[in-house]
Design a protein around this motif. Structure first.
Motif, mmCIF file in Angstrom:
data_model
loop_
_atom_site.group_PDB
_atom_site.id
_atom_site.type_symbol
_atom_site.label_atom_id
_atom_site.label_comp_id
_atom_site.label_asym_id
_atom_site.label_seq_id
_atom_site.Cartn_x
_atom_site.Cartn_y
_atom_site.Cartn_z
ATOM 1 N N ASP A 24 0.857 -1.188 0.000
ATOM 2 C CA ASP A 24 0.000 0.000 0.000
ATOM 3 C C ASP A 24 0.891 1.235 0.000
ATOM 4 O O ASP A 24 1.894 1.277 0.726
ATOM 5 N N VAL A 25 0.512 2.227 -0.787
ATOM 6 C CA VAL A 25 1.213 3.505 -0.819
ATOM 7 C C VAL A 25 0.173 4.583 -0.563
ATOM 8 O O VAL A 25 -0.862 4.627 -1.228
ATOM 9 N N ARG A 26 0.448 5.453 0.426
ATOM 10 C CA ARG A 26 -0.483 6.521 0.801
ATOM 11 C C ARG A 26 0.303 7.803 1.051
ATOM 12 O O ARG A 26 1.388 7.763 1.619
ATOM 13 N N PHE A 27 -0.287 8.923 0.656
ATOM 14 C CA PHE A 27 0.356 10.210 0.925
ATOM 15 C C PHE A 27 -0.659 11.332 0.786
ATOM 16 O O PHE A 27 -1.723 11.153 0.199
ATOM 17 N N CYS A 28 -0.299 12.472 1.354
ATOM 18 C CA CYS A 28 -1.143 13.664 1.294
ATOM 19 C C CYS A 28 -0.394 14.775 0.562
ATOM 20 O O CYS A 28 0.824 14.870 0.639
ATOM 21 N N ALA A 29 -1.169 15.602 -0.114
ATOM 22 C CA ALA A 29 -0.639 16.836 -0.687
ATOM 23 C C ALA A 29 -1.401 17.968 -0.013
ATOM 24 O O ALA A 29 -2.620 18.058 -0.132
ATOM 25 N N HIS A 30 -0.679 18.794 0.717
ATOM 26 C CA HIS A 30 -1.283 19.913 1.429
ATOM 27 C C HIS A 30 -1.464 21.092 0.488
ATOM 28 O O HIS A 30 -0.823 21.176 -0.565
ATOM 29 N N ALA A 31 -2.320 22.025 0.883
ATOM 30 C CA ALA A 31 -2.615 23.197 0.049
ATOM 31 C C ALA A 31 -1.351 24.003 -0.263
ATOM 32 O O ALA A 31 -1.262 24.630 -1.319
ATOM 33 N N THR A 32 -0.379 23.960 0.618
ATOM 34 C CA THR A 32 0.864 24.721 0.421
ATOM 35 C C THR A 32 1.855 24.007 -0.494
ATOM 36 O O THR A 32 2.903 24.570 -0.817
ATOM 37 N N GLU A 33 1.553 22.768 -0.889
ATOM 38 C CA GLU A 33 2.462 21.992 -1.727
ATOM 39 C C GLU A 33 2.004 22.001 -3.180
ATOM 40 O O GLU A 33 0.803 22.043 -3.469
ATOM 41 N N ASP A 34 2.955 21.920 -4.073
ATOM 42 C CA ASP A 34 2.689 21.804 -5.498
ATOM 43 C C ASP A 34 2.325 20.343 -5.783
ATOM 44 O O ASP A 34 3.159 19.446 -5.627
ATOM 45 N N LEU A 35 1.089 20.103 -6.196
ATOM 46 C CA LEU A 35 0.600 18.742 -6.416
ATOM 47 C C LEU A 35 1.462 17.980 -7.427
ATOM 48 O O LEU A 35 1.756 16.795 -7.231
ATOM 49 N N ASP A 36 1.907 18.649 -8.487
ATOM 50 C CA ASP A 36 2.748 17.984 -9.485
ATOM 51 C C ASP A 36 4.074 17.536 -8.881
ATOM 52 O O ASP A 36 4.579 16.457 -9.207
ATOM 53 N N LYS A 37 4.650 18.352 -7.995
ATOM 54 C CA LYS A 37 5.922 17.979 -7.373
ATOM 55 C C LYS A 37 5.740 16.832 -6.385
ATOM 56 O O LYS A 37 6.600 15.958 -6.279
ATOM 57 N N VAL A 38 4.614 16.822 -5.672
ATOM 58 C CA VAL A 38 4.341 15.711 -4.756
ATOM 59 C C VAL A 38 4.199 14.420 -5.554
ATOM 60 O O VAL A 38 4.762 13.385 -5.190
ATOM 61 N N MET A 39 3.461 14.468 -6.657
ATOM 62 C CA MET A 39 3.309 13.277 -7.506
ATOM 63 C C MET A 39 4.663 12.829 -8.077
ATOM 64 O O MET A 39 4.950 11.635 -8.130
ATOM 65 N N GLU A 40 5.491 13.793 -8.479
ATOM 66 C CA GLU A 40 6.821 13.468 -8.996
ATOM 67 C C GLU A 40 7.656 12.773 -7.921
ATOM 68 O O GLU A 40 8.358 11.792 -8.196
#
Length: 147
Positions: free
Chosen positions: A10-26
């Motif tokens: 299982d892989v789980r993670f959050c992207a917060h409003a202050t984070e760049d969603l594309d960079k989190v996905m990368e």
């Protein structure tokens, strides 16, 4: 080891409003095996933080044997020795009911490095086919996840 005794990951993670969603996905894609990215899809949920801030939550369960093997081998090969030592010392706190729980640093992952962290992580759960903690520890040693 001819057959990896892992049922799923299982892989789980959050992207917060202050984070760049594309960079989190990368960052997450840097942790995953590059030749299996097209086989992995995430479920996405929109959540609200304590102060009303938007949080995007992602999760997936990887069951394909080849993808699981590639992911576990990638983690084992790229986790540095200090983290492997720490994981080995703390393994009793990281294993529960046949699952190894590890938390990876999103910032390090964005730079292509796999590093353990305690806060705001990419959460990985490796579910083994055996549930005794002694068996999980032995498998982790055999695959090079711990020293």
């Amino acid at each position: 080891m001819s057959q990896l005794p892992v049922a799923y990951v299982d892989v789980r993670f959050c992207a917060h409003a202050t984070e760049d969603l594309d960079k989190v996905m990368e960052a997450v894609q840097n942790v995953l095996p590059s030749d299996h990215l097209e086989d992995i899809t995430f479920n996405r949920s929109n959540l609200e933080g304590h102060y009303g801030n938007p949080i995007t939550f992602f999760e997936t369960r990887i069951k394909d044997k080849e993808t699981v093997r590639a992911l576990v081998e990638n983690l084992s090969a790229n986790l540095n020795m200090l983290d492997k030592d720490e994981l080995g010392r703390e393994i009793n706190r990281c294993v529960e009911k046949g699952s190894l729980y590890i938390r990876l640093d999103k910032q390090a992952a964005l730079q292509g490095k796999i590093k353990l962290v305690t806060s705001d992580p990419i959460r990985i759960r490796i579910r083994f086919k055996k549930s005794k903690i002694e068996d999980v520890i032995e498998i982790c040693r055999e695959i090079g996840m711990i020293t």
